[in-house]
Design a protein around this motif. Structure first.
Motif, PDB file in Angstrom:
ATOM      1  N   VAL A 330       0.885  -1.077  -0.004  1.00 22.16           N
ATOM      2  CA  VAL A 330      -0.163   0.043   0.105  1.00 22.16           C
ATOM      3  C   VAL A 330       0.954   1.237  -0.018  1.00 22.16           C
ATOM      4  N   GLY A 331       1.881   1.226   0.975  1.00 21.96           N
ATOM      5  CA  GLY A 331       2.897   2.397   0.765  1.00 21.96           C
ATOM      6  C   GLY A 331       3.526   2.865  -0.348  1.00 21.96           C
ATOM      7  N   GLU A 332       4.101   1.773  -0.925  1.00 22.56           N
ATOM      8  CA  GLU A 332       4.869   1.824  -2.139  1.00 22.56           C
ATOM      9  C   GLU A 332       4.178   2.094  -3.093  1.00 22.56           C
ATOM     10  N   THR A 333       2.729   1.435  -3.246  1.00 17.13           N
ATOM     11  CA  THR A 333       1.839   1.991  -4.593  1.00 17.13           C
ATOM     12  C   THR A 333       1.453   3.577  -4.118  1.00 17.13           C
ATOM     13  N   ALA A 334       0.910   3.828  -3.131  1.00 19.44           N
ATOM     14  CA  ALA A 334       0.772   5.286  -2.900  1.00 19.44           C
ATOM     15  C   ALA A 334       1.631   6.307  -3.171  1.00 19.44           C
ATOM     16  N   ILE A 335       2.727   5.881  -2.858  1.00 21.49           N
ATOM     17  CA  ILE A 335       4.209   6.754  -3.133  1.00 21.49           C
ATOM     18  C   ILE A 335       4.078   6.836  -4.687  1.00 21.49           C
ATOM     19  N   GLN A 336       4.170   5.815  -5.471  1.00 21.83           N
ATOM     20  CA  GLN A 336       4.234   5.808  -6.705  1.00 21.83           C
ATOM     21  C   GLN A 336       3.242   6.381  -7.598  1.00 21.83           C
ATOM     22  N   LEU A 337       2.084   6.414  -6.954  1.00 22.75           N
ATOM     23  CA  LEU A 337       0.829   7.015  -7.819  1.00 22.75           C
ATOM     24  C   LEU A 337       0.891   8.844  -7.418  1.00 22.75           C
TER      25      LEU A 337
END
Length: 383
Positions: A330-337
């Motif tokens: 969730v964290g890595e995806t949130a940062i990427q988006l």
């Protein structure tokens, strides 16, 4: 099985949500982080006024008689707002030691002080070579009349910089890795021989390294059997893991909400980036991971008071492994988006990811717990 909240639990959730919504904006949090204390004393008083400090204690001892479900509700709400106050260390961990390891006199003395917000507690267990092993204790506890003399050093004591008293694990006998011969002692930070080096962690929370130089503690500061305190210590840590699981659900839910809002407002090629199917798939992956984490947080709440230590250990290993995996996704995806702005101090999303990272390593990261679960034969005993 019915997982719906009772009326009283729903009221607690709604009331706490309003309190945090009114007083815990991201801007207010940044201001508290920059203060010397690193958290809000007025919010701490509001928690006490709402009865949150008394929540886990039995009514017979002056508490509100709440269960691990009520603790789950509180921790999820605190995670959603990235609350800075030492609720986990004081009420969940410190209160857990008092509740499970204290005698009647110790409970009568400490529970009212905790419930009224007058006492802040930390837990010192990590040592230079211990890593995630709770039973690796080199700090010594030598008998001195009715009391003990403690000598040694503890590191990364979360909220140890602002605590009034600190629970310390120390060895009364045995080799440094033995589960036997470990005692639990409540040390006053102003006692002679106690020194602290304060600093801030990756997520902004305060911490301290603790040095004990022949610190005398009376018999009244000993919790449980001074030679066999590991069962109490392990149980309270398991309760803490359940609380961290609930907090992580709040953190992840907030990251998802912030990311969805960003996808709806950020424009690229003349349209919101949320209209791109590839990014929608990423958002769905976040949702699935959060729901898996939520299920594990519920499981942790149900197993937190399990009397069978082995079954409780299986549950908490599985919970921590899944929470760490989901939180990273969730964290890595949130940062990427979010793109580059997700890494800036001005955007909240990066702060949430930092907190999620700290939750993962507290009491063992996901890899550690996955290995530990494997050694126990998995979550279900099929033998």
């Amino acid at each position: 099985m019915d997982f719906s909240l009772t009326e009283e639990q729903s009221i607690l959730k709604d009331t706490l949500g309003r309190l945090l919504g009114d007083h815990c904006s991201f801007e207010a949090r940044r201001a508290h982080l920059e203060s010397a204390q690193g958290w809000s004393q007025p919010m701490w008083a509001r928690y006490a006024g709402l009865g949150l400090m008394a929540l886990p204690f039995p009514e017979a001892t002056g508490g509100d008689g709440g269960s691990s479900v009520e603790t789950m509700i509180v921790m999820e709400a605190l995670g959603e707002k990235l609350a800075l106050e030492p609720y986990l260390t004081t009420v969940v961990l410190g209160g857990g030691f008092v509740r499970l390891g204290g005698d009647s006199r110790q409970r009568e003395e400490l529970i009212p002080a905790i419930s009224e917000g007058l006492l802040k507690i930390a837990f010192a267990h990590t040592e230079r070579h211990s890593r995630y092993d709770l039973s690796h204790v080199e700090t010594s506890a030598q008998r001195d009349g009715d009391g003990y003399v403690l000598s040694g050093a503890k590191g990364i004591v979360i909220h140890g910089d602002s605590a009034d008293k600190i629970f310390v694990t120390a060895r009364t006998s045995g080799n440094p890795r033995s589960r036997e011969g470990i005692g639990l002692f409540l040390v006053d930070v102003n006692a002679e021989g106690v020194s602290r080096r304060s600093y801030r962690l990756h997520d902004g929370l305060g911490a301290a390294d603790l040095t004990l130089d022949k610190v005398k503690v009376p018999a009244s500061a000993v919790f449980g059997d001074p030679g066999s305190a590991m069962p109490i210590i392990q149980h309270v840590v398991d309760i803490g893991i359940a609380a961290l699981a609930a907090e992580s659900v709040g953190v992840m839910s907030a990251m998802q909400a912030l990311t969805l809002d960003y996808l709806k407002t950020r424009q690229q090629f003349g349209m919101p980036i949320g209209s791109f199917q590839a990014l929608q798939h990423k958002a769905v992956d976040m949702y699935v991971a959060i729901e898996q984490a939520r299920s594990m947080a519920l499981y942790a709440a149900m197993m937190a008071e399990e009397a069978d230590e082995k079954e409780r250990a299986r549950a908490m290993h599985a919970v921590k492994a899944e929470i760490g995996r989901s939180g990273r996704l969730v964290g890595e995806t949130a940062i990427q988006l979010h793109g580059g702005v997700g890494m800036t101090m001005e955007f909240a999303i990066g702060h949430y990811f930092k907190r999620m990272t700290m939750i993962d390593v507290m009491f063992g990261d996901s890899d550690h717990h996955l290995r530990s679960l494997g050694k126990l034969g998995g979550l279900l005993d099929v033998a």
